[in-house]
Every structure is written in C-alpha cells, then in structure tokens.
Design a protein around this motif. Structure first.
Motif, PDB file in Angstrom:
ATOM      1  N   LEU A 626       0.776  -1.279   0.026  1.00  0.00           N
ATOM      2  CA  LEU A 626      -0.058  -0.002  -0.024  1.00  0.00           C
ATOM      3  C   LEU A 626       0.925   1.381   0.075  1.00  0.00           C
ATOM      4  N   LYS A 627       1.851   1.359   0.537  1.00  0.00           N
ATOM      5  CA  LYS A 627       2.918   2.362   0.876  1.00  0.00           C
ATOM      6  C   LYS A 627       3.410   2.684  -0.575  1.00  0.00           C
ATOM      7  N   ASN A 628       3.792   1.439  -1.101  1.00  0.00           N
ATOM      8  CA  ASN A 628       4.317   1.551  -2.655  1.00  0.00           C
ATOM      9  C   ASN A 628       3.267   1.869  -3.584  1.00  0.00           C
ATOM     10  N   GLY A 629       2.227   2.104  -3.359  1.00  0.00           N
ATOM     11  CA  GLY A 629       1.188   2.574  -4.532  1.00  0.00           C
ATOM     12  C   GLY A 629       0.302   1.594  -4.839  1.00  0.00           C
ATOM     13  N   ALA A 630       0.014   0.548  -4.339  1.00  0.00           N
ATOM     14  CA  ALA A 630      -0.877  -0.489  -4.669  1.00  0.00           C
ATOM     15  C   ALA A 630      -2.376   0.094  -4.364  1.00  0.00           C
ATOM     16  N   ASP A 631      -3.154  -0.544  -5.474  1.00  0.00           N
ATOM     17  CA  ASP A 631      -4.475   0.122  -5.504  1.00  0.00           C
ATOM     18  C   ASP A 631      -5.397  -0.831  -4.440  1.00  0.00           C
ATOM     19  N   VAL A 632      -5.759  -0.003  -3.320  1.00  0.00           N
ATOM     20  CA  VAL A 632      -6.467  -0.586  -2.187  1.00  0.00           C
ATOM     21  C   VAL A 632      -7.963  -1.113  -2.543  1.00  0.00           C
ATOM     22  N   ASN A 633      -8.427  -0.715  -3.684  1.00  0.00           N
ATOM     23  CA  ASN A 633      -9.707  -1.076  -4.180  1.00  0.00           C
ATOM     24  C   ASN A 633      -9.494  -2.004  -5.512  1.00  0.00           C
ATOM     25  N   GLY A 634      -8.407  -2.457  -5.979  1.00  0.00           N
ATOM     26  CA  GLY A 634      -8.299  -2.953  -6.988  1.00  0.00           C
ATOM     27  C   GLY A 634      -8.508  -4.771  -6.731  1.00  0.00           C
ATOM     28  N   GLY A 635      -8.930  -5.178  -7.698  1.00  0.00           N
ATOM     29  CA  GLY A 635      -9.188  -6.611  -7.621  1.00  0.00           C
ATOM     30  C   GLY A 635      -9.703  -7.533  -9.045  1.00  0.00           C
ATOM     31  N   ARG A 636      -9.892  -8.843  -8.670  1.00  0.00           N
ATOM     32  CA  ARG A 636     -10.072  -9.685  -9.844  1.00  0.00           C
ATOM     33  C   ARG A 636     -11.708  -9.555 -10.203  1.00  0.00           C
ATOM     34  N   GLY A 637     -12.340  -8.405 -10.441  1.00  0.00           N
ATOM     35  CA  GLY A 637     -13.608  -8.275 -10.890  1.00  0.00           C
ATOM     36  C   GLY A 637     -14.446  -7.669  -9.733  1.00  0.00           C
ATOM     37  N   PRO A 638     -15.725  -7.484 -10.094  1.00  0.00           N
ATOM     38  CA  PRO A 638     -16.869  -6.838  -9.186  1.00  0.00           C
ATOM     39  C   PRO A 638     -16.824  -7.578  -7.721  1.00  0.00           C
ATOM     40  N   GLY A 639     -16.749  -6.851  -6.848  1.00  0.00           N
ATOM     41  CA  GLY A 639     -16.774  -7.401  -5.520  1.00  0.00           C
ATOM     42  C   GLY A 639     -15.773  -8.422  -4.928  1.00  0.00           C
ATOM     43  N   ARG A 640     -14.732  -8.553  -5.882  1.00  0.00           N
ATOM     44  CA  ARG A 640     -13.632  -9.412  -5.449  1.00  0.00           C
ATOM     45  C   ARG A 640     -12.200  -8.536  -5.289  1.00  0.00           C
ATOM     46  N   TYR A 641     -12.098  -8.002  -4.097  1.00  0.00           N
ATOM     47  CA  TYR A 641     -10.846  -7.025  -3.857  1.00  0.00           C
ATOM     48  C   TYR A 641     -10.368  -7.352  -2.647  1.00  0.00           C
ATOM     49  N   PRO A 642      -9.097  -6.563  -2.207  1.00  0.00           N
ATOM     50  CA  PRO A 642      -8.699  -6.900  -0.772  1.00  0.00           C
ATOM     51  C   PRO A 642      -9.517  -6.986   0.159  1.00  0.00           C
ATOM     52  N   PHE A 643     -10.178  -5.776   0.521  1.00  0.00           N
ATOM     53  CA  PHE A 643     -11.058  -5.575   1.607  1.00  0.00           C
ATOM     54  C   PHE A 643     -12.053  -6.811   1.848  1.00  0.00           C
ATOM     55  N   ARG A 644     -12.777  -7.149   0.928  1.00  0.00           N
ATOM     56  CA  ARG A 644     -13.620  -8.144   0.999  1.00  0.00           C
ATOM     57  C   ARG A 644     -13.047  -9.487   1.386  1.00  0.00           C
ATOM     58  N   GLN A 645     -11.821  -9.591   0.926  1.00  0.00           N
ATOM     59  CA  GLN A 645     -11.067 -10.935   1.237  1.00  0.00           C
ATOM     60  C   GLN A 645     -10.504 -10.854   2.736  1.00  0.00           C
ATOM     61  N   ALA A 646     -10.398  -9.697   3.255  1.00  0.00           N
ATOM     62  CA  ALA A 646      -9.950  -9.532   4.579  1.00  0.00           C
ATOM     63  C   ALA A 646     -11.363  -9.588   5.603  1.00  0.00           C
ATOM     64  N   VAL A 647     -12.337  -9.176   5.049  1.00  0.00           N
ATOM     65  CA  VAL A 647     -13.608  -9.317   5.779  1.00  0.00           C
ATOM     66  C   VAL A 647     -14.073 -10.957   5.711  1.00  0.00           C
ATOM     67  N   GLU A 648     -13.857 -11.446   4.662  1.00  0.00           N
ATOM     68  CA  GLU A 648     -14.030 -12.926   4.557  1.00  0.00           C
ATOM     69  C   GLU A 648     -13.225 -13.815   5.354  1.00  0.00           C
ATOM     70  N   ASN A 649     -12.018 -13.577   5.820  1.00  0.00           N
ATOM     71  CA  ASN A 649     -11.085 -14.198   6.400  1.00  0.00           C
ATOM     72  C   ASN A 649     -11.395 -13.858   7.836  1.00  0.00           C
ATOM     73  N   GLY A 650     -12.217 -12.928   8.196  1.00  0.00           N
ATOM     74  CA  GLY A 650     -12.213 -12.392   9.528  1.00  0.00           C
ATOM     75  C   GLY A 650     -11.186 -11.708  10.272  1.00  0.00           C
ATOM     76  N   ASP A 651     -10.317 -11.183   9.273  1.00  0.00           N
ATOM     77  CA  ASP A 651      -9.053 -10.581   9.642  1.00  0.00           C
ATOM     78  C   ASP A 651      -9.084  -9.075  10.162  1.00  0.00           C
ATOM     79  N   ARG A 652      -9.411  -8.733  11.210  1.00  0.00           N
ATOM     80  CA  ARG A 652     -10.005  -7.451  11.287  1.00  0.00           C
ATOM     81  C   ARG A 652      -8.748  -6.289  11.450  1.00  0.00           C
TER      82      ARG A 652
END
Length: 759
Positions: A626-652
């Motif tokens: 993220l510090k190096n400029g990675a897109d926090v909302n980037g992902g592999r299609g609609p609804g499949r992006y890093p934040f959703r994965q963190a929630v799905e994993n229960g990783d607060r």
C-alpha cells in the motif's frame, strides 16, 4: 559314407549329404538338377518299404503338405517312388531350410522367454489352423516337427513339418499309385523313446477296436500313430479326434517351453496311460517365474475332455499372448495407433471437454450457492464437487474411448462423407447413456469394464452388455483392471489439478476450499484441468484392442483395430500431422497461461502482490504494498478485492489497515458486499466492525438478498440482532417478494422469527 550320397533320384535330385536320420527314414540335402535349387529330400527307411501302411503314411504326408501353401508350413514340392540298385525307395521333396528344430533349441535352452514361446506358438497355430481349414489334422505336433528358421532380424520363421500321420477329411483323395509290394507286419519303433512317433497295437494296451477306427488309415486295422509325450487323451484312447487333439499337443509344447520339462515321464506305454488318467502339475510350480494366469491358460487346454479346452489353436494362443503380455502389448499398439491419428483424438477430447467443463461449472456454482446459504460447510461442498469433478472427467474419458472406437469403425466401413461421419457420432451419443450406466453404475467394475465397447459395437442392452463383457473378460480381468487404473489415474489428475495448484501456491485449506468453488478465474482453471485429458490419448484404443483380443480368445472372428487404420497409418511421416501441431501448441498455451494472468490481474490469489498478502494474512507485506502505491480497491472483478477478502477471512487488523488506505466498506455494488460475506462466514464481530465504519445494511447481492435476509435464511440470531441494531430494515423484500421474517418462518427458525416480529 551314406550309400545314397552322390546318387541321383529319378534323374532330378542329386543327393549331396545326409542331414539327419530318424526312426522312419532319413533327410538329405539335394540339388534339383534342372533349377540348381537346393532342396531337402526325405526318404523312407528301406526296411519299411514293404509296409504298405507306412508307404500310405508317407504319401499322406506329401498329399497333406502339398495341399497347403502357408508361410508356417514347410513347402512340399514333389513325391515319388523310384528304384536304386533294385531297391524301391519312396521320397518326398521339401524346401531346404536353415536353422534347427525346436527340439534342438530346447536341448540348449530348456526354458524359453515367455515372449519367444508365445511367438513360436502363434506361428505354429497359424500353420496348424491353415491345415485345419483344409480338413487336415496333424496329429504329431512335437518339438522335432517344428523348424526354427532365423529370419535375419533376430527372430524366427517357424515351420510345421511332418504331416506323415495327418488325418485327411477325405482319405480316398490319395491319387498316386503305390507299387505292389510284399506285405510285412506292422513295424514298431523303440517303445522306450518318448519323443519318437509310435505305431502301437491297441491290444498291447488293452484298448478296444475303436482304436483302429480312429487311426485314419483305412487299409490297416489295429494300430495308431503319434508321439506319446504329446498325444491327446482321446488320441491315446483311440477315440475320434478333431482339431482339439492338435490343440492339446500345442498346449503340451507350451508347457514344455515355459516349464522347462514335460508333465509326464516314462516309456511310451506309461506315457499313454498318464495322458489318459493323470492331471498335469501347474507349469508355474516348475518355473516360479511363470505367472499363475499363464499356467491356468495352458492347463485349460490340457483338459482330458476336449470340450473344456480353448475353442481352437488360435484362440489358445490369443489367450496365451494376453496372459503373458498383459496390457503391455495393448498399450504399445494403442500408442502407436494413437500417434498416427493424434489429430482425431485431440478433436474427440476437445468435443468431450466442452460439455464436461460446462457440467462441472454448473455443479461448482451449486456448491458455491450451498456454502453461501450455509447448507453445507466449505469443506463438505469442496469434497462433493471434487468427487463430481472426478466423475465428470471419468465419464468424459469413457465417451472418448467410444468416440475413438467409432472413428475407426467409420474409417473402415463408411464412404468418408460428412453426413456419414455425423451419423456415426450421433449414434455414439445415443448409446452413451446406456454405456455410462452399464460401465459405471455396477458392482463389478472390472468384469463389466468392456460393456461400453460392447454397447457401441454390438448394440446390446445394459444387461446383455454386462454379461457379454464378463464373457469376454473371463481370464483377462487383470488387463481390464490395469486399464481401469490408468483411466482412474487420469480422471483423478484432472480433478485434483486445481487443489494441487492452490497447495503449490501455499494457500491454507480454508482458502483452497473456497477458491475451488470460486468463480471467474477458478472457472477458467476448470477448463485448464481438463487439458490433462490428452494424456489419456495413448490409451484411447486400448479398450477396443482388448475387445478384439478377447473375441479371438473365445475363438470368434474379429477385425483387428490395427487393420482398420491401414490407410491412416500409411500417411504417417508424409506430412506434419495435426496432432503434431497440437502437441507443439501445448507449450505455447502454457506459456500464455504464465504471462496473461499477472498482466490481466487474474492471479491475485497467489504471488507477490497486495491480493496475495491480504489472502494469506501478511499484514506487514500488505502495508508495504500500500505504501508503494498498490490500489487498495483493485481486484479480480466486481466484489472481489482485498478488503472483501480480509472481511471474509475475519482478519480485523487487515481490514483496519485497508480502511486507513481508503478501502470502501461497501464494495463495488452489483454483487455481494463485504457485509454479505461477514454474514455468510459467520463473523458477527466483523459485522459490527463494518457497521461501525459506515457499511450500508440495505445493499443487495447478485441474488437480491440483503445481509439481514441471509442471516434469516441461515438462522444467525447474533448477526440479525447486530444488523437490526445497525439500522437494517426487517421489511425489505428480496426479488421473490419475501421479507427476512418470511424466510425465517419458511425455514422454521422460530426464535429468529420472534425477534424479527418484535423489532
């Protein structure tokens, strides 16, 4: 020096040297004075010239051999009676052969390699079967009457010799006049020699006059001919003989070559008694390297009752070859034939692959839905779909077997038009359900393994196909099992490809379960998993070849699969074939598979990127990306992006990090939101966390469910209470017009329904 050497018979055959001498006569090398061709001349011993029975026997050899023109039968070119020094001599002229007899070979090497023994037996059977087709029984098959001529390539051309006691279907057909000679008593050779052809009076053995009736000589009563060590029980007993008698002698030759000795020992009379009364020991007890399967085939054709032997000599050898070679020869021939038609089986596999992948992805969608609705745990859905993946691949390979078999039937029988090819393919599809039921849904998978080929080629019902398969595979079950193992292995390779790919990527089990049921990239990978099916191309014709071989083992006429492809094989090497080009394309496709996913963002599941760091819970790496400029909302299609994965994993902690860098708590819309996944994964704390960070409760997933509807369907009371406290509307309806309360009542979740009513 032999008195005949240097003499000329009938002004045609100059005797040059003695080649060998037996009890009944001698064989010489001679020169045909007209053609200057070297020949072999067999002359009956002078002491037997007054024995009319033996003269007839000698003429019978000429008559029987002269009828036959076969590569595995010695070629007899002349027969005559001449006078040398006032002595009449009967002679028979044959082709001159290099080499030695099988007897001489076995003297030097008593135990022959199984492959060589089968090759010898096969050539003998071809020669003897040709004689049988002409109504001729040999009745004296033994190692001394089998000639081994080197072919110059490390193998042998096997010739059957000495039809001297052959039984003709029509003995009256003898046409040559024999000289009127003074009668002499029946001669008897040394009765102690078990390998010599014997002339034995039946009264000496206590036999009946039926012995004379079966001798095949109408001019003599009271004697039979044969070699006791190799004579069949019916021949020893003086009963009527047929082709099964020669089959018994052939099986005895097999016993001798593979066991290193004969089962019975003794003088002629003892041997005859043993042939009639004793059961031979199993050959593998004398040669431990021999398999019990080979022993069983040999003993079957050494049965005292001819009805229990193989149908004929060629059937016996076919069973021997199957027993000795197992699946090795079948697979070798299948690979050779498949390589010559690789373009065809690539096309067949492609045709099979498309519906297979479609069916599989349908089941994977159902598995994904089952986990989302909490009907099944992730691991349960994973296990079910994995088994379905295997079954789909297995059934696809089964159809590919039939498709390749149908192709060769088509090339053999049809005129090559598109219409006829289409008709063939449609008939394959029509019989496929029956083949699937007959071969897969059975309690006897090995013995029923040929049912799909039987249905295809013989158009039988499921029950009839199974019975026919069991008949064909009786004694060949080990080969069917070996081929089944290969089919199972390839099907499991196809099914396990995706999980193995995830494991190699070091994904945890919970991720493997979920991603295996995922969509998008995983759906594309399911097609890649079926790309392993071409490995089975080497086995596509093995079942057809086993079917043909099994038919020959039963004595049935069949068309070799190899013969069906003569025109196709003749084209091998003439051009770069389609199959070669397809094989060349595989590395290119694999290379594209390595290059395209990263460039198109398909491989966020694994690798050195933000998506992989979130998936694997690597907090420090994610922060570095993220510090190096990675897109926090980037992902592999609609609804499949890093934040959703963190929630799905229960990783607060990971979710908090992503929110700090601007992640949207609601996702992209149009699909399940992070809040939906928190409900589906039973993470009530993540639900509260999302609501605390402004996540919307009135959002819909792709099935038009709200988070509260999902909680109502799966009876999550804690989640429902948190959502209601966060402002979720209990009256919001889904696409079917039902509210969360309606779903709770429909699922009989009464406690949750009471909460929804009270709120």
């Amino acid at each position: 020096m032999d008195p005949l050497v240097g003499r000329t018979l009938d002004n045609k055959y100059l005797i040059e040297k003695l080649l060998g001498k037996g009890g009944m006569g001698s064989v010489y090398m001679a020169l045909h004075t007209g053609t200057k061709r070297t020949v072999a001349v067999k002359i009956i011993a002078p002491q037997y010239m007054r024995n009319r029975e033996l003269l007839i026997r000698f003429q019978r050899e000429a008559e029987a051999s002269g009828r036959l023109r076969h590569p595995n039968v010695v070629n007899v070119t002349d027969f005559g009676v001449t006078v040398i020094d006032t002595r009449p001599l009967a002679y028979l002229v044959m082709e001159y052969l290099d080499g030695e007899t099988l007897f001489e070979m076995l003297q030097k090497q008593p135990l022959l390699p199984s492959s060589l023994a089968v090759e010898i037996l096969e050539q003998i059977s071809l020669g003897v079967s040709e004689a049988h087709r002409h109504g001729i029984l040999h009745r004296d098959l033994k190692p001394q009457n089998i000639w081994m001529q080197p072919d110059g390539r490390g193998a042998y051309i096997v010739k059957v010799l000495d039809f001297g006691i052959a039984k003709l279907a029509d003995p009256s057909a003898l046409v040559m006049d024999l000289p009127e000679l003074e009668a002499a008593p029946n001669a008897e050779t040394n009765p102690e020699d078990e390998n010599a052809t014997q002339i034995i009076a039946p009264t000496e053995l206590g036999l009946t006059s039926a012995f004379a009736d079966a001798s095949g000589f109408t001019t003599t009563v009271g004697s039979t001919l044969g070699t006791p060590a190799f004579m069949s029980p019916e021949q020893c007993s003086g009963k009527a003989v047929n082709e099964k008698s020669d089959l018994y002698s052939l099986a005895m030759l097999a016993y001798m070559m593979l066991a290193g000795e004969l089962p019975f020992k003794g003088n002629a009379r003892e041997l005859i008694e043993q042939q009639i009364t004793l059961t031979p020991d199993a050959p593998h007890t004398k040669n431990p390297k021999l398999s019990e399967i080979v022993s069983r085939v040999i003993l079957e054709s050494l049965a005292k009752d001819p009805n229990y032997r193989a149908p004929n000599c060629q059937s016996f050898v076919a069973r021997m070859r199957v027993a000795v070679e197992g699946e090795v020869r079948i697979l070798k021939d299948s690979r050779a034939l498949g390589s010559g038609n690789s373009g065809v089986w690539f096309a067949i596999l492609l045709l099979v692959m498309v519906p297979a992948v479609t069916i599989l992805n349908g089941f994977r969608s159902l598995g994904r839905l089952a986990t989302e609705r909490q009907w099944l745990e992730d691991w349960q859905a994973f296990a079910i779909v994995l088994v379905i993946h295997f079954l789909v691949a297995y059934c696809a390979l089964l159809w590919a077997d039939m498709g390749m078999t149908r192709w060769f039937q088509y090339t053999r029988d049809q005129d090559g038009t598109v219409k006829s090819w289409f008709a063939q393919m449609m008939s394959t599809w029509k019989c496929y359900p029956r083949a699937l039921i007959a071969t897969c849904f059975t309690t006897r998978p090995v013995s029923d393994a040929l049912a799909h080929i039987v249905i295809l080629l013989e158009h039988r019902s499921v029950k009839q196909a199974r019975l026919r398969s069991r008949e064909l595979l009786r004694g060949n079950e080990h080969i069917a099992l070996a081929l089944l193992v290969r089919r199972f292995a390839v099907a499991w390779l196809v099914a396990l490809y995706l999980p193995i790919a995830f494991v190699i990527g070091q994904a945890p089990l919970r991720v493997i379960f979920h991603e295996y049921l995922g969509e998008g990239f995983s759906n594309a990978l399911s097609l890649a998993s079926f790309s392993f099916m071409p490995i089975y191309g080497s086995f596509l014709l093995a079942w057809s070849m086993l079917y043909e071989r099994a038919r020959r083992s039963l004595g049935e006429n069949s068309v070799e699969v190899m013969q069906r492809s003569g025109n196709t094989l003749s084209r091998v090497g003439q051009r770069i074939r389609l199959g070669t080009m397809l094989w060349a394309a595989i590395p290119v496709l694999l290379l594209l598979g390595l290059i395209l996913p990263p460039s198109l963002g398909w491989n966020e599941t694994f690798g050195n990127n933000l998506g992989s760091a979130v998936l694997e819970g690597r907090l420090k790496d994610a922060e570095a990306y993220l510090k190096n400029g990675a897109d926090v909302n980037g992902g592999r299609g609609p609804g499949r992006y890093p934040f959703r994965q963190a929630v799905e994993n229960g990783d607060r902690p990971m979710a908090e990090l992503l929110l700090r860098y601007g992640a949207s708590p609601d996702g992209y819309g149009g699909s399940a939101s992070p809040l939906h996944y928190a409900v589906m994964r039973h993470h009530p704390e993540m639900i509260r966390f999302l609501l605390d960070h402004g996540a919307k409760t009135e959002v819909y997933d792709n099935t038009h469910d709200t988070p509260l509807s999902l909680a109502a369907k799966s009876n999550q009371i804690d989640a429902a209470l948190i959502l209601l406290a966060g402002g979720a509307n209990r009256n919001t309806k889904d696409i079917s017009g039902k509210t969360p309360l309606d779903h709770a009542l429909a699922q009989n979740h009464l406690a949750l329904a009471k909460i929804l009513e009270s709120k």
